[in-house]
Design an enzyme around this catalytic site. Structure first.
Site, PDB file in Angstrom:
ATOM      1  N   GLU A   5       0.852  -1.202   0.000  1.00 30.38           N
ATOM      2  CA  GLU A   5       0.000   0.000   0.000  1.00 30.38           C
ATOM      3  C   GLU A   5       0.881   1.243   0.000  1.00 30.38           C
ATOM      4  OE1 GLU A   5      -3.310   1.115  -0.119  1.00 30.38           O
ATOM      5  OE2 GLU A   5      -2.269   3.039   0.038  1.00 30.38           O
ATOM      6  N   LYS A  14     -18.583  10.509   6.792  1.00 31.23           N
ATOM      7  CA  LYS A  14     -19.668  10.202   7.741  1.00 31.23           C
ATOM      8  C   LYS A  14     -19.396  10.815   9.110  1.00 31.23           C
ATOM      9  CE  LYS A  14     -20.870   9.080   4.648  1.00 31.23           C
ATOM     10  NZ  LYS A  14     -20.421   8.844   3.292  1.00 31.23           N
ATOM     11  N   GLY A  56     -20.916  18.702 -10.101  1.00 30.20           N
ATOM     12  CA  GLY A  56     -21.318  17.291 -10.075  1.00 30.20           C
ATOM     13  C   GLY A  56     -22.235  17.016  -8.902  1.00 30.20           C
ATOM     14  N   GLY A  57     -23.502  16.737  -9.198  1.00 35.47           N
ATOM     15  CA  GLY A  57     -24.479  16.471  -8.130  1.00 35.47           C
ATOM     16  C   GLY A  57     -24.706  14.988  -7.929  1.00 35.47           C
ATOM     17  N   VAL A  92     -23.041  11.380  -5.708  1.00 33.21           N
ATOM     18  CA  VAL A  92     -22.958  11.034  -4.283  1.00 33.21           C
ATOM     19  C   VAL A  92     -21.994  11.932  -3.511  1.00 33.21           C
ATOM     20  CG1 VAL A  92     -23.075   9.006  -2.829  1.00 33.21           C
ATOM     21  CG2 VAL A  92     -22.935   8.722  -5.261  1.00 33.21           C
ATOM     22  N   SER A 122     -16.583  16.868  -8.255  1.00 35.23           N
ATOM     23  CA  SER A 122     -17.038  15.508  -7.915  1.00 35.23           C
ATOM     24  C   SER A 122     -17.831  14.979  -9.103  1.00 35.23           C
ATOM     25  CB  SER A 122     -17.893  15.549  -6.654  1.00 35.23           C
ATOM     26  OG  SER A 122     -18.867  16.594  -6.743  1.00 35.23           O
ATOM     27  N   ARG A 135     -15.203   8.887 -10.729  1.00 35.11           N
ATOM     28  CA  ARG A 135     -13.873   8.361 -10.451  1.00 35.11           C
ATOM     29  C   ARG A 135     -13.424   7.441 -11.583  1.00 35.11           C
ATOM     30  NH1 ARG A 135     -12.430   9.383  -5.321  1.00 35.11           N
ATOM     31  NH2 ARG A 135     -10.853   7.748  -5.330  1.00 35.11           N
ATOM     32  N   HIS A 143     -41.554  -3.658  16.192  1.00 37.14           N
ATOM     33  CA  HIS A 143     -42.410  -2.460  16.198  1.00 37.14           C
ATOM     34  C   HIS A 143     -42.108  -1.644  17.442  1.00 37.14           C
ATOM     35  CE1 HIS A 143     -45.909   0.067  15.597  1.00 37.14           C
ATOM     36  NE2 HIS A 143     -46.170  -0.095  16.886  1.00 37.14           N
TER      37      HIS A 143
HETATM   38  P1  NAI Z   1     -20.960  10.216  -9.394  1.00 35.69           P
HETATM   39  O1  NAI Z   1     -20.787   9.426 -10.622  1.00 35.69           O
HETATM   40  O2  NAI Z   1     -21.807   9.706  -8.297  1.00 35.69           O
HETATM   41  O3  NAI Z   1     -21.565  11.664  -9.773  1.00 35.69           O
HETATM   42  C1  NAI Z   1     -20.935  12.521 -10.672  1.00 35.69           C
HETATM   43  C2  NAI Z   1     -21.959  13.526 -11.187  1.00 35.69           C
HETATM   44  O4  NAI Z   1     -21.264  14.540 -11.878  1.00 35.69           O
HETATM   45  C3  NAI Z   1     -22.960  12.945 -12.151  1.00 35.69           C
HETATM   46  O5  NAI Z   1     -24.255  13.262 -11.726  1.00 35.69           O
HETATM   47  C4  NAI Z   1     -22.611  13.609 -13.482  1.00 35.69           C
HETATM   48  O6  NAI Z   1     -23.732  13.837 -14.293  1.00 35.69           O
HETATM   49  C5  NAI Z   1     -22.007  14.905 -13.024  1.00 35.69           C
HETATM   50  N1  NAI Z   1     -21.055  15.530 -13.959  1.00 35.69           N
HETATM   51  C6  NAI Z   1     -20.093  14.917 -14.686  1.00 35.69           C
HETATM   52  N2  NAI Z   1     -19.386  15.839 -15.396  1.00 35.69           N
HETATM   53  C7  NAI Z   1     -19.915  17.043 -15.087  1.00 35.69           C
HETATM   54  C8  NAI Z   1     -19.615  18.391 -15.480  1.00 35.69           C
HETATM   55  N3  NAI Z   1     -18.619  18.659 -16.291  1.00 35.69           N
HETATM   56  N4  NAI Z   1     -20.388  19.399 -14.975  1.00 35.69           N
HETATM   57  C9  NAI Z   1     -21.406  19.127 -14.116  1.00 35.69           C
HETATM   58  N5  NAI Z   1     -21.713  17.875 -13.718  1.00 35.69           N
HETATM   59  C10 NAI Z   1     -20.984  16.855 -14.184  1.00 35.69           C
HETATM   60  O7  NAI Z   1     -19.481  10.539  -8.899  1.00 35.69           O
HETATM   61  P2  NAI Z   1     -18.949  11.064  -7.499  1.00 35.69           P
HETATM   62  O8  NAI Z   1     -20.018  11.773  -6.761  1.00 35.69           O
HETATM   63  O9  NAI Z   1     -17.701  11.783  -7.814  1.00 35.69           O
HETATM   64  O10 NAI Z   1     -18.638   9.733  -6.715  1.00 35.69           O
HETATM   65  C11 NAI Z   1     -17.592   8.878  -7.179  1.00 35.69           C
HETATM   66  C12 NAI Z   1     -17.759   7.468  -6.728  1.00 35.69           C
HETATM   67  O11 NAI Z   1     -17.626   7.362  -5.331  1.00 35.69           O
HETATM   68  C13 NAI Z   1     -19.097   6.914  -7.098  1.00 35.69           C
HETATM   69  O12 NAI Z   1     -18.869   5.738  -7.819  1.00 35.69           O
HETATM   70  C14 NAI Z   1     -19.772   6.641  -5.815  1.00 35.69           C
HETATM   71  O13 NAI Z   1     -20.498   5.438  -5.875  1.00 35.69           O
HETATM   72  C15 NAI Z   1     -18.639   6.556  -4.803  1.00 35.69           C
HETATM   73  N6  NAI Z   1     -19.099   7.126  -3.535  1.00 35.69           N
HETATM   74  C16 NAI Z   1     -20.059   6.494  -2.815  1.00 35.69           C
HETATM   75  C17 NAI Z   1     -20.553   7.054  -1.660  1.00 35.69           C
HETATM   76  C18 NAI Z   1     -21.625   6.362  -0.936  1.00 35.69           C
HETATM   77  O14 NAI Z   1     -21.859   5.189  -1.172  1.00 35.69           O
HETATM   78  N7  NAI Z   1     -22.336   7.021  -0.040  1.00 35.69           N
HETATM   79  C19 NAI Z   1     -20.056   8.321  -1.163  1.00 35.69           C
HETATM   80  C20 NAI Z   1     -19.092   8.921  -2.004  1.00 35.69           C
HETATM   81  C21 NAI Z   1     -18.634   8.322  -3.131  1.00 35.69           C
END
Ligand code: NAI
Length: 454
Positions: free
Chosen positions: A32, A49, A181-182, A184, A265, A268, A440
């Site tokens: 690592e 979290k 990026g809206g 997660v 965001s 990835r 319940h």
């Molecule tokens: P994501 O794929 O969830 O969301 C990225 C968003 O950015 C999408 O809605 C997309 O339409 C938007 N986007 C892309 N290019 C853009 C641009 N140029 N301008 C505006 N919007 C744009 O990716 P995110 O949030 O970066 O998360 C990465 C990974 O991490 C995901 O695979 C997720 O599953 C994982 N993750 C999981 C969490 C959880 O389970 N609670 C928490 C944080 C991350």
């Protein structure tokens, strides 16, 4: 030094594989380059979290008049929150270290680089040593994408633009934060910084937030966050990052928003370059390592698990993929299934879902029936969520009368969803679910309520 297994990467896939392999008696090395626990534990799931929990306490303290509780002089100390986050991370990383030690797994802090294969096995350089492994597990994870938006790279280098990594260590709460990026990461961080006092604006390319989340649920989440004061620009494309803000295009117009920080965001990318995969001919699919349902790559005794295979970039998926790999290495046939992997967004309210959505049913041609129930059918939810507008959707396969999807918004959805995943994974039929007794009063009872609507 020779090993039965060399694991490259010590995140959820890598460290869990190390633990399972060590427990089974395989002589194992985990390489690592940064910290055991990987992104999830050091700059993802756990730190976010921890921050979100502090924000939730702060919100309760400020906005609980409706529950008959008022408090004065409630203050938020972001620096203290970050300090506690670091303590939480340290404790958990220490736990992983201890567990690997207990299973006699060696750990090397260095970048692992595959050099090739000889009759003894695969050679991996790490630090100033070369190790040989009869088997390899690639668990190098993924990295945040910095898109080719003019000014984004320069902004990142200047510290004005941050990713999930840097944002969790900001010393101060920025007065204004623009989130590109809206999905997660974007929503969880928007949620945190909104509570912590930033003026938050989210720019999302699609016409909805929260990616693949059920459309009705994403809509409710959007409304909740608009009410809390977050501004959303949907169907909006960021076209430039300047030194003091962001330019975006929406509806044919260009707008500028000033910002103290910008979070990128937008997804990835699997970490597949620079680790020598080409030296042994590991096949890629797009950016990801191609694996079969046993976690095997095209190269004998070389496996891959976690984000690097690009299937489902979630820590809990990585755990299971790692187990599948180790079981197959040990000759115990095990296969990876992706149909019942829960997805959670830890905003307030929480969002959680598992299995098919109406959209995926349409795309796959599955004939489904849906019940959409207000969370207010749960007594516990009403008691604890004054004014809550949560919903729970249950989908059944019309032909087999089995549960194929459950999606909800409302606290504590994250703690309930695994139960729904069990119903789906075990392909339980409605009639069998109806015989289950739920405690319940719990919010989980909403699933039972929904089932009886069919
Ligand atoms: P994501 O794929 O969830 O969301 C990225 C968003 O950015 C999408 O809605 C997309 O339409 C938007 N986007 C892309 N290019 C853009 C641009 N140029 N301008 C505006 N919007 C744009 O990716 P995110 O949030 O970066 O998360 C990465 C990974 O991490 C995901 O695979 C997720 O599953 C994982 N993750 C999981 C969490 C959880 O389970 N609670 C928490 C944080 C991350």
């Amino acid at each position: 030094m020779s090993y039965d297994l060399i694991v490259i990467g010590g995140g959820p896939a890598g460290y869990l594989a190390g633990e399972r392999a060590g427990a089974a008696g395989l002589k194992t090395l985990v390489v690592e380059e940064r910290f055991l626990g990987g992104v999830c534990l050091n700059e993802g799931c756990i730190p976010s979290k921890t921050l979100l929990h502090s924000a939730k306490i702060y919100d309760y303290a400020r906005f609980s008049e409706k529950y008959g509780v008022t408090a004065e002089n409630v203050a938020y100390d972001h620096a203290k929150v970050i300090k506690r986050k670091n303590k939480v991370v340290k404790t958990l990383v220490g736990g992983i270290n201890a567990k690997l030690k207990a299973y006699k797994v060696d750990v090397v802090k260095a970048t692992g680089q595959i050099l090739g294969r000889s009759s003894e096995g695969y050679q991996v350089a790490a630090g100033d040593q070369i190790y040989t492994g009869k088997r390899l597990l690639i668990a190098t994870g993924s990295s945040a994408i910095i898109p080719p938006i003019p000014g984004a790279k320069e902004g990142f280098e200047a510290g004005f633009v941050v990713t999930n990594r840097e944002i969790l260590d900001l010393e101060e709460v920025p007065k204004s934060l623009v989130v590109i990026g809206g999905g997660v990461v974007g929503l969880e961080m928007a949620s945190y910084f909104n509570s912590a006092g930033s003026k938050v604006t989210v720019i999302e390319m699609l016409d909805h937030i929260a990616g693949q989340t059920d459309g009705d649920i994403a809509g409710i989440l959007l409304k909740n966050y608009q009410k809390k004061g977050i501004t959303f620009h949907l169907s909006a494309k960021c076209t430039e990052v300047k030194s003091d803000g962001v330019v975006f295009e929406a509806g044919g117009r260009q707008e500028f928003i000033a910002a103290d920080k910008v979070l990128i965001s937008v997804g990835r990318r699997p970490n597949t370059s620079g680790i020598g995969l080409e030296t042994i001919g590991v096949e890629l699919e797009g950016n990801a390592v191609k694996v079969d349902e046993y976690g095997k790559t095209n190269v004998p005794e070389v496996y891959a698990a976690g984000d690097v295979n690009g299937y489902s970039m979630l820590a809990h998926t990585a755990y299971r993929e790692a187990e599948v790999c180790i079981n197959n290495m040990l000759g115990r046939r095990d296969t990876m299934r992706y149909n019942a992997i829960p997805a959670v967004i830890y905003t307030n309210p929480e969002v959680a879902g598992v299995g098919e959505t109406e959209a995926t049913c349409r795309a796959k041609g599955i004939d489904c029936e849906v019940v959409n129930l207000s969370m207010r059918y749960s007594g516990r939810y009403v008691a604890e969520n004054e004014g809550g507008d949560g919903i729970c959707k249950v989908l059944i396969n019309k032909k087999y009368r089995s549960v194929i999807g459950v999606h909800m918004i409302g606290n504590p959805a994250s703690e309930i969803i695994y139960g729904a995943a069990m119903l789906i994974e075990s392909e339980m039929r409605l009639e069998d679910v109806k015989e289950l007794v739920f405690p319940h009063p719990t919010v989980a009872e909403i699933i039972r309520e929904a089932i009886f609507e069919f």
